[in-house]
Design an enzyme around this catalytic site. Structure first.
Site, PDB file in Angstrom:
ATOM      1  N   ARG A 241       0.804  -1.094  -0.080  1.00  0.00           N
ATOM      2  CA  ARG A 241       0.109   0.214   0.179  1.00  0.00           C
ATOM      3  C   ARG A 241       0.849   1.076  -0.037  1.00  0.00           C
ATOM      4  NH1 ARG A 241      -4.915   0.723   4.175  1.00  0.00           N
ATOM      5  NH2 ARG A 241      -3.241   1.196   5.765  1.00  0.00           N
TER       6      ARG A 241
ATOM      7  N   ASP B 122      -0.146  -3.140  12.191  1.00  0.00           N
ATOM      8  CA  ASP B 122       0.300  -3.452  10.688  1.00  0.00           C
ATOM      9  C   ASP B 122       0.703  -4.958  10.683  1.00  0.00           C
ATOM     10  OD1 ASP B 122       1.880  -2.097   8.303  1.00  0.00           O
ATOM     11  OD2 ASP B 122       2.378  -4.286   8.605  1.00  0.00           O
TER      12      ASP B 122
HETATM   13  O1  LIG Z   1      -7.131  -3.111   2.025  1.00  0.00           O
HETATM   14  P1  LIG Z   1      -6.058  -2.283   2.081  1.00  0.00           P
HETATM   15  O2  LIG Z   1      -6.210  -0.684   2.354  1.00  0.00           O
HETATM   16  O3  LIG Z   1      -5.179  -2.372   0.645  1.00  0.00           O
HETATM   17  O4  LIG Z   1      -4.916  -2.700   3.173  1.00  0.00           O
HETATM   18  C1  LIG Z   1      -4.553  -4.141   3.244  1.00  0.00           C
HETATM   19  C2  LIG Z   1      -3.204  -4.444   2.844  1.00  0.00           C
HETATM   20  O5  LIG Z   1      -2.251  -3.638   3.889  1.00  0.00           O
HETATM   21  C3  LIG Z   1      -1.344  -4.782   4.185  1.00  0.00           C
HETATM   22  O6  LIG Z   1      -0.234  -4.757   3.371  1.00  0.00           O
HETATM   23  P2  LIG Z   1       0.906  -3.688   3.421  1.00  0.00           P
HETATM   24  O7  LIG Z   1       0.473  -2.904   2.181  1.00  0.00           O
HETATM   25  O8  LIG Z   1       1.030  -3.004   4.550  1.00  0.00           O
HETATM   26  O9  LIG Z   1       2.015  -4.610   2.569  1.00  0.00           O
HETATM   27  P3  LIG Z   1       2.897  -5.523   3.653  1.00  0.00           P
HETATM   28  O10 LIG Z   1       2.001  -6.739   3.662  1.00  0.00           O
HETATM   29  O11 LIG Z   1       4.021  -6.065   2.424  1.00  0.00           O
HETATM   30  O12 LIG Z   1       3.263  -5.090   4.892  1.00  0.00           O
HETATM   31  C4  LIG Z   1      -2.107  -5.847   4.205  1.00  0.00           C
HETATM   32  O13 LIG Z   1      -1.334  -7.049   4.467  1.00  0.00           O
HETATM   33  C5  LIG Z   1      -2.963  -5.640   3.111  1.00  0.00           C
HETATM   34  O14 LIG Z   1      -2.335  -6.269   2.126  1.00  0.00           O
HETATM   35  O1  LIG Z   2      -5.122  -2.020   9.940  1.00  0.00           O
HETATM   36  C1  LIG Z   2      -4.166  -2.315   8.734  1.00  0.00           C
HETATM   37  C2  LIG Z   2      -4.589  -1.655   7.507  1.00  0.00           C
HETATM   38  C3  LIG Z   2      -3.850  -2.404   6.656  1.00  0.00           C
HETATM   39  N1  LIG Z   2      -2.704  -3.112   6.507  1.00  0.00           N
HETATM   40  C4  LIG Z   2      -2.663  -3.635   8.016  1.00  0.00           C
HETATM   41  O2  LIG Z   2      -1.649  -4.361   8.040  1.00  0.00           O
HETATM   42  N2  LIG Z   2      -3.402  -3.078   8.948  1.00  0.00           N
END
Ligand SMILES: O=P(O)(O)OC[C@H]1O[C@H](OP(=O)(O)OP(=O)(O)O)[C@H](O)[C@@H]1O
Ligand SMILES: O=c1cc[nH]c(=O)[nH]1
Length: 369
Positions: free
Chosen positions: A264, A360
């Site tokens: 994201r 997160d």
């Molecule tokens: O519904 P959304 O608003 O798109 O958010 C959800 C996303 O955010 C987190 O990933 P992140 O982008 O933090 O990446 P990561 O898993 O690599 O930390 C999570 O694992 C989802 O993929």
């Molecule tokens: O709450 C949240 C939203 C997006 N991604 C995460 O990991 N946590």
């Protein structure tokens, strides 16, 4: 149309009449009792059995009959995903379909003669939902169900078949509370995410087809059941979806694993794609996209888009924690998708994090913060 029908003792005679009528109309039905008018039974027991059948989509509609229809309608409406009308007159029955998309009809066995009851049933079964301006009103009712946080196993969130299925097994709920806790260690968090994903697999694979198999026990020969040679794929969304894979593979060791890489953008909150590798025969497989968090829904929609572009057809989404905003966004873009969640939280905060959520998920899994 397949209809669940049930009554208490006071509605029994009308139920028998209406079952014959459903048959005449060429409908099929499942009879949830009562089986006699001489034995007094509690209407909520029948109402909830029929409501469960409707909410979990085993049947398309439900019909419930007690003395007045009132008790049945109150009881059925306790079930999320059930919209029951007390329809003892033609106008109410018709409008409840046009404007409210009701899926259960409650009738008064001591009020209605069979002729009027049959007319009501016909009108209610045949009248379509009008949609349009009524969608936003029904969405408000459905949002209220979500925020209560006390739903049963499943509830419908849109009119295009895609369901939101809350896996509310006590073990799942217990473990979700532990991973929410900010003091839970990375090690424990990681183990629990795998365990929850594994427990959720019982629900996500509930509809897998079985076939008979001959088995010879030490005592005798018998016929057991075995899974049909169905092809499955799990597709974790990197990074955090990786945390769910092992838990599922422990139960379904032959599933293939694809990977979709998305993160994201912290400013826009929109997903950025960086990797995609799926099994070659993805179009033939039942696909479970895995991601612990469904927040804005941007990542999930992008992941589903990617899988569909590569030929994926039968896709479900499996999340541990979802926000209502994310569920709506996924169903707006992919209305046919079933979404399995262990918890549906209240909302997103200004930074797009789920409240109360767990923070997160990627950082907590991999210890990167
Ligand atoms: O519904 P959304 O608003 O798109 O958010 C959800 C996303 O955010 C987190 O990933 P992140 O982008 O933090 O990446 P990561 O898993 O690599 O930390 C999570 O694992 C989802 O993929
Ligand atoms: O709450 C949240 C939203 C997006 N991604 C995460 O990991 N946590």
């Amino acid at each position: 149309m397949h209809v669940a029908i049930g009554s208490d003792h006071a509605g029994y005679a009308l139920k028998v009449n209406l079952m014959a009528f459903l048959k005449e109309r060429g409908e099929t039905y499942s009879d949830f009792g009562a089986h006699s008018e001489d034995v007094s039974i509690d209407y909520p027991d029948v109402a909830w059995a029929v409501a469960e059948s409707v909410a979990s989509k085993k049947v398309e509609r439900g019909i419930l009959i007690c003395g007045s229809g009132v008790g049945m309608s109150i009881a059925a409406n306790k079930r999320s995903g059930v919209y029951a009308v007390l329809g003892n007159d033609l106008y109410t029955a018709k409008m409840s379909r046009l404007h409210n998309d009701t899926n259960v009809l409650a009738l008064g066995g001591r009020l209605l003669g069979p002729t009027l009851a049959r007319e009501i049933v016909s009108l209610w079964l045949d009248t379509p939902y009008e949609g349009g301006r009524h969608d936003q009103r029904l969405d408000k009712i459905k949002d209220k169900e979500f925020s209560k946080g006390e739903r049963d196993t499943s509830c419908e969130t849109n009119t295009n078949n895609g369901k939101l299925i809350l896996v509310d097994h006590p073990l799942v709920q217990h473990k979700v509370s532990i991973i929410r806790d900010k003091n839970t260690s990375v090690k424990e968090f990681r183990e629990l995410v795998q365990e929850i994903a594994g427990l959720m697999a019982y629900e996500t694979t509930r509809t897998l087809a079985l076939e008979p198999i001959d088995v010879e026990t030490p005592i005798t020969r018998t016929v057991g059941k075995t899974l049909q040679g169905k092809k499955l794929a799990v597709v974790p969304v990197l990074r955090a979806g990786l945390g769910m894979v092992e838990g599922i593979l422990r139960l379904i060791p032959n599933a293939k694993v694809g990977h979709v890489g998305l993160y994201r953008d912290p400013e826009t909150l929109e997903p950025v794609e960086y990797y995609c590798k799926l099994p070659n025969d993805i179009q033939e497989r039942d696909i479970f996209i895995l991601d612990p968090m469904l927040a804005t829904g941007g990542s999930a929609v992008a992941a589903i888009d990617l899988v569909k572009r590569q030929g994926g057809k039968k896709i479900s989404l499996v999340n541990l924690i979802a926000a209502p905003e994310g569920v709506r966004r996924v169903h707006a873009s992919h209305p046919e998708i079933d979404i399995y969640v262990a918890a549906l939280d209240e909302k997103l905060n200004d930074h797009g994090y789920i409240v109360p959520g767990l923070g997160d998920a990627g950082d907590r899994l991999f210890g990167t913060k």
